[in-house]
Design an enzyme around this catalytic site. Structure first.
Site, PDB file in Angstrom:
ATOM      1  N   CYS A  58      44.169  30.973  42.998  1.00  0.00           N
ATOM      2  CA  CYS A  58      45.030  32.169  42.650  1.00  0.00           C
ATOM      3  C   CYS A  58      44.534  33.308  43.136  1.00  0.00           C
ATOM      4  O   CYS A  58      43.335  33.621  43.664  1.00  0.00           O
ATOM      5  CB  CYS A  58      45.066  32.212  41.140  1.00  0.00           C
ATOM      6  SG  CYS A  58      45.704  30.692  40.227  1.00  0.00           S
ATOM      7  N   ARG A  68      44.835  32.159  50.351  1.00  0.00           N
ATOM      8  CA  ARG A  68      44.151  31.364  49.209  1.00  0.00           C
ATOM      9  C   ARG A  68      45.086  30.216  48.692  1.00  0.00           C
ATOM     10  O   ARG A  68      44.453  29.347  47.882  1.00  0.00           O
ATOM     11  CB  ARG A  68      43.809  32.277  47.942  1.00  0.00           C
ATOM     12  CG  ARG A  68      43.144  33.666  48.212  1.00  0.00           C
ATOM     13  CD  ARG A  68      42.845  34.736  47.235  1.00  0.00           C
ATOM     14  NE  ARG A  68      42.358  34.034  46.049  1.00  0.00           N
ATOM     15  CZ  ARG A  68      41.121  33.735  46.062  1.00  0.00           C
ATOM     16  NH1 ARG A  68      40.340  34.382  46.911  1.00  0.00           N
ATOM     17  NH2 ARG A  68      40.370  33.245  44.972  1.00  0.00           N
ATOM     18  N   TRP A 117      48.077  29.293  41.977  1.00  0.00           N
ATOM     19  CA  TRP A 117      47.756  27.980  42.649  1.00  0.00           C
ATOM     20  C   TRP A 117      47.789  27.213  41.298  1.00  0.00           C
ATOM     21  O   TRP A 117      46.722  27.139  40.494  1.00  0.00           O
ATOM     22  CB  TRP A 117      46.392  27.846  43.263  1.00  0.00           C
ATOM     23  CG  TRP A 117      46.235  26.893  44.174  1.00  0.00           C
ATOM     24  CD1 TRP A 117      46.921  26.227  45.519  1.00  0.00           C
ATOM     25  CD2 TRP A 117      45.316  25.772  43.894  1.00  0.00           C
ATOM     26  NE1 TRP A 117      46.543  25.142  45.783  1.00  0.00           N
ATOM     27  CE2 TRP A 117      45.633  24.744  44.936  1.00  0.00           C
ATOM     28  CE3 TRP A 117      44.365  25.182  43.029  1.00  0.00           C
ATOM     29  CZ2 TRP A 117      44.620  23.459  44.996  1.00  0.00           C
ATOM     30  CZ3 TRP A 117      43.640  24.291  43.085  1.00  0.00           C
ATOM     31  CH2 TRP A 117      43.956  23.390  43.961  1.00  0.00           C
ATOM     32  N   ASN A 169      42.800  33.977  37.261  1.00  0.00           N
ATOM     33  CA  ASN A 169      42.444  33.150  38.420  1.00  0.00           C
ATOM     34  C   ASN A 169      41.222  32.403  37.720  1.00  0.00           C
ATOM     35  O   ASN A 169      40.354  33.059  37.290  1.00  0.00           O
ATOM     36  CB  ASN A 169      41.976  33.810  39.724  1.00  0.00           C
ATOM     37  CG  ASN A 169      41.426  32.937  40.675  1.00  0.00           C
ATOM     38  OD1 ASN A 169      41.872  31.485  40.725  1.00  0.00           O
ATOM     39  ND2 ASN A 169      40.531  33.333  41.424  1.00  0.00           N
ATOM     40  N   GLY A 170      41.352  31.105  37.641  1.00  0.00           N
ATOM     41  CA  GLY A 170      40.339  30.217  37.078  1.00  0.00           C
ATOM     42  C   GLY A 170      40.836  29.235  36.154  1.00  0.00           C
ATOM     43  O   GLY A 170      42.212  29.070  36.333  1.00  0.00           O
ATOM     44  N   GLU A 175      34.087  17.092  61.838  1.00  0.00           N
ATOM     45  CA  GLU A 175      35.041  18.185  61.738  1.00  0.00           C
ATOM     46  C   GLU A 175      36.192  18.157  62.464  1.00  0.00           C
ATOM     47  O   GLU A 175      37.390  18.585  62.020  1.00  0.00           O
ATOM     48  CB  GLU A 175      34.136  19.249  62.498  1.00  0.00           C
ATOM     49  CG  GLU A 175      34.875  20.653  62.939  1.00  0.00           C
ATOM     50  CD  GLU A 175      35.660  21.263  61.618  1.00  0.00           C
ATOM     51  OE1 GLU A 175      35.103  20.849  60.470  1.00  0.00           O
ATOM     52  OE2 GLU A 175      36.352  22.124  61.758  1.00  0.00           O
ATOM     53  N   LYS A 203      40.139  18.420  60.477  1.00  0.00           N
ATOM     54  CA  LYS A 203      40.947  19.362  61.031  1.00  0.00           C
ATOM     55  C   LYS A 203      42.243  18.834  61.121  1.00  0.00           C
ATOM     56  O   LYS A 203      43.470  19.563  60.967  1.00  0.00           O
ATOM     57  CB  LYS A 203      40.398  20.132  62.270  1.00  0.00           C
ATOM     58  CG  LYS A 203      39.492  21.122  62.300  1.00  0.00           C
ATOM     59  CD  LYS A 203      40.243  22.302  61.636  1.00  0.00           C
ATOM     60  CE  LYS A 203      39.222  23.435  61.141  1.00  0.00           C
ATOM     61  NZ  LYS A 203      38.457  22.808  59.916  1.00  0.00           N
ATOM     62  N   GLU A 219      43.788  17.988  57.672  1.00  0.00           N
ATOM     63  CA  GLU A 219      44.207  19.213  56.821  1.00  0.00           C
ATOM     64  C   GLU A 219      45.228  19.977  57.351  1.00  0.00           C
ATOM     65  O   GLU A 219      46.090  20.597  56.869  1.00  0.00           O
ATOM     66  CB  GLU A 219      42.953  20.083  56.550  1.00  0.00           C
ATOM     67  CG  GLU A 219      42.384  20.664  57.606  1.00  0.00           C
ATOM     68  CD  GLU A 219      41.248  21.558  57.182  1.00  0.00           C
ATOM     69  OE1 GLU A 219      41.431  22.002  55.983  1.00  0.00           O
ATOM     70  OE2 GLU A 219      40.443  21.932  57.812  1.00  0.00           O
ATOM     71  N   HIS A 244      29.707  -2.269  63.245  1.00  0.00           N
ATOM     72  CA  HIS A 244      29.562  -2.656  61.770  1.00  0.00           C
ATOM     73  C   HIS A 244      30.517  -2.626  60.982  1.00  0.00           C
ATOM     74  O   HIS A 244      30.447  -2.462  59.682  1.00  0.00           O
ATOM     75  CB  HIS A 244      28.195  -1.830  61.213  1.00  0.00           C
ATOM     76  CG  HIS A 244      27.077  -2.065  62.018  1.00  0.00           C
ATOM     77  ND1 HIS A 244      26.251  -3.044  62.232  1.00  0.00           N
ATOM     78  CD2 HIS A 244      26.422  -0.887  62.997  1.00  0.00           C
ATOM     79  CE1 HIS A 244      25.150  -2.781  62.860  1.00  0.00           C
ATOM     80  NE2 HIS A 244      25.299  -1.300  63.345  1.00  0.00           N
ATOM     81  N   LYS A 287      42.359  28.364  50.670  1.00  0.00           N
ATOM     82  CA  LYS A 287      41.221  28.894  51.527  1.00  0.00           C
ATOM     83  C   LYS A 287      40.015  28.780  50.879  1.00  0.00           C
ATOM     84  O   LYS A 287      38.756  28.859  51.477  1.00  0.00           O
ATOM     85  CB  LYS A 287      41.561  30.191  51.924  1.00  0.00           C
ATOM     86  CG  LYS A 287      40.521  30.985  52.984  1.00  0.00           C
ATOM     87  CD  LYS A 287      40.359  29.970  54.112  1.00  0.00           C
ATOM     88  CE  LYS A 287      39.522  30.402  55.205  1.00  0.00           C
ATOM     89  NZ  LYS A 287      39.175  29.674  56.358  1.00  0.00           N
TER      90      LYS A 287
END
Ligand code: AGP
Length: 615
Positions: free
Chosen positions: A2, A27, A74, A98-99, A488, A492, A495, A511, A610
């Site tokens: 949020c 965010r 959010w 927010n939380g 990485e 990317k 997401e 393996h 974010k």
């Protein structure tokens, strides 16, 4: 996560709140709302979906107000609907948050018994009714004094994380907040005071900021703020000036923030290097790097904790730090580290790596390390962030504000800072002589121009994307430091394009994962001319023998690799020490162009935020 914004001063318009919320969009959110308080009372407008939905209601808000709050939600408790959007009201109290309030059910049951009617499914509405209840119970003192006392009573009853924005109709020129676990900053300008979840929301109005710490209540008036601890003790903290500009938060003509930020890799690396290396002597400026207060000479081991892309930067730095400083480096996912039995002591340096400096898992991990006696260092990109405040020392990555949810330039800056920490350790422990230090410093200084050259690959990689965007799955492989680069690259792609991708240490293929290889499987192979090159070529042969398609990333003049691969991305020649900075760039561009081709929301991919300030 949020986004919270608040204002008190001579007057703010609905557009002020909407624009500030726009600066917090990165965010991640799914609904939004604004409340403005005038002498005629409070007006609240909320909307499901993007801010453009709320924008359609701005004309229903007052033209200006001395006090107001805004929120992007959010969803954690309750679907992303208008009814669940913040702010929530209870009598004279209007509140947003927010939380996560973990004990909201017990509190809600108590409040229902006392006759409070709930209109939403949110934990936040519980806080609004609880504050109203405690405020009503107080009979002595001015409305502001009762609000302050009621807030002290309420925060002691809440479990979880919160950063509130609160207005009370009976104190029409005061804004309140309280903070535990979720980020909150205060801004101040002439005759105006602001609160926000992040400095990016306020940079066009002020450069003067202070970070609210856990366990603090804030009372804001026009151009005046007061901070006190939850138990009422006054707190005095200076404002600091932040050199971020509005221009740094605009797209600057790029189609997406992410593309702009990929192109800012060189600048982010150069800025993070600047002032910290002396080219002629090869020495590292410990103070400027932020590690001067740490006992670098006597440390026995290093642990690094991080999440997501920051974890991959940390994993990459392990190879370099161990090789130059001859000290054991363990890298852990913060979400795992914080629950494991700690083995640290005063001779352990635990490093928290975080772009936002607010990631809950990383924050809790570093707090547990510090509590167990470790030396702690924050490698963060946001000045004055919560994780930085939780550590003994802070080494800023100077990538500037990163708006795209997918981290790109911050990754490059993190790698730079961590490699510099490695050289600082090597310098203080004398595991490298001056000539060796000078060699690495000279190589580091070359990175920005080499990365700039890689950015020239963008058009050819955009064409490649047209051949890969319809895949349902993709593998990434690499050896040594190229393995975290592969990790990485696969993150990317996942997401941004929502294509399933996995990364393996190339030596692991035989393996198990090689069972996945057939003519339908494409594999991105990181095969620069490093110590693992020949073995990686063998892996490529094994894949081709089973019909797999190869997209190889290697040195641009490597004819043998080009011959072997179905598709090829050629990177410029460079020393092995800095290869990861170079091979990462094509993978960021690859993921970006595939996402663009697929039409996903590049800067705000679905389900992502974010800064993950909840656990
Ligand atoms: C990276 O592209 C993702 N957005 C995510 O994995 C991110 O790196 C992770 O959430 C950690 O964030 P931080 O660096 O702000 O702590």
């Amino acid at each position: 996560m949020c986004g919270v914004i608040g204002y008190v001063g001579a007057g703010a318009t609905p557009s002020f709140f909407l624009n500030a919320l726009r600066r917090l969009e990165y965010r991640g959110y799914d609904s939004a709302g604004i409340a403005m308080l005038t002498q005629d009372g409070v007006v609240i407008q909320r909307a499901e979906g993007k801010l453009s939905q709320l924008e359609r209601k701005l004309d229903k808000l007052p033209a200006t107000a001395k006090v107001g709050i805004g929120h992007t939600r959010w969803a954690t408790h309750g679907k992303p609907t208008e009814n669940n959007a913040h702010p929530h009201r209870s009598g004279p109290i209007v509140l947003l948050h927010n939380g996560i309030i973990e004990n909201y059910r017990q509190l809600k049951e108590m409040l229902v018994v006392k006759g409070y009617e709930f209109l939403s499914e949110t934990d936040t509405e519980v806080a609004a009714h609880l504050l109203h209840h405690e405020y009503k119970n107080l009979t002595s003192g001015t409305p502001e004094q009762r609000m302050r006392e009621a807030l002290r009573v309420v925060v002691r009853q809440l479990k979880g994380a919160f950063a509130f924005g609160i207005i009370c109709l009976e104190t029409p020129e005061v804004l309140y907040s309280a903070k535990l676990g979720s980020p909150l900053v205060i801004g101040q300008a002439d005759g105006e005071s602001f609160l926000a979840s992040g400095i990016t929301a306020l940079v066009e109005h002020t450069r003067q900021f202070l970070v609210v710490e856990d366990g603090e209540i804030v009372v804001l008036k026009a151009g005046q703020i007061e901070i006190e601890s939850f138990d009422g003790k006054p707190v005095v903290r200076p404002f600091s000036r932040v050199e971020w500009s509005v221009a740094m938060m605009e797209k600057g003509g790029y189609r997406h923030f992410m593309l702009k930020e990929i192109h800012e890799h060189p600048l982010a690396i150069a800025q993070t290097l600047s002032g910290r290396v002396q080219r002629d002597s090869g020495s590292i400026n410990l103070a400027d790097l932020g590690v001067g207060s740490l006992p670098l000479k006597t440390l026995k081991r290093v642990q690094i904790v991080a999440c997501g892309t920051s974890f991959y930067a940390a994993s990459l730095s392990k190879y370099f730090i161990e090789s130059v400083a001859r000290i054991p480096v363990e890298v852990d996912l913060a979400s795992e580290y914080r629950y494991r039995a700690s083995t640290v002591d005063e001779n352990t340096l635990v490093v928290a790596v975080s772009q936002s400096g607010e990631t809950a898992d990383t924050l809790q991990a570093i707090k547990s390390a510090r509590a167990a006696g470790a030396q702690t260092l924050a490698v963060v990109n946001v000045p004055g962030s919560t994780i930085a405040h939780a550590c003994h020392a802070e080494s800023l990555t100077k990538a500037g504000p990163e708006i795209g949810v997918a981290s790109t330039k911050a990754f490059a800056a993190q790698l730079t800072a961590l490699y510099l920490v490695g050289l600082a350790l090597a310098q203080e422990r004398e595991t490298l002589n001056q000539a060796e230090l000078r060699f690495y410093v000279d190589e580091f200084v070359k990175i920005p121009s080499l990365v700039e050259k890689c950015l020239g690959l963008s058009e050819s990689i955009e064409r490649l994307a047209n051949r890969y965007h319809q895949l349902s799955s993709l593998l990434f492989i690499g050896r040594g430091p190229q393995w975290p680069v592969a990790l990485e690259g696969s993150l990317k792609l996942k997401e941004l394009s929502y294509i399933h991708a996995e990364a393996y240490a190339a030596g692991e293929l035989k393996h198990g994962p090689i069972a996945l290889i057939d003519e339908n499987m494409s594999v991105v192979c990181l095969a620069p001319r490093d110590a693992y090159y020949e073995k990686t070529l063998s892996n490529i042969e094994e894949i081709k023998a089973r019909g797999g398609r190869i997209l190889a990333v290697g040195q641009e003049n490597d004819a043998q690799l080009q011959e072997l691969a179905d598709d090829f991305i050629g990177i410029p020649e460079c020393s092995e020490a800095i290869l990861p900075f170079i091979t990462t760039v094509p993978l960021h561009l690859f993921a970006y162009w595939i996402a663009v081709r697929k039409g996903t929301d590049v800067d705000q991919p679905r389900n992502l935020a974010k800064s993950v300030t909840v656990e």
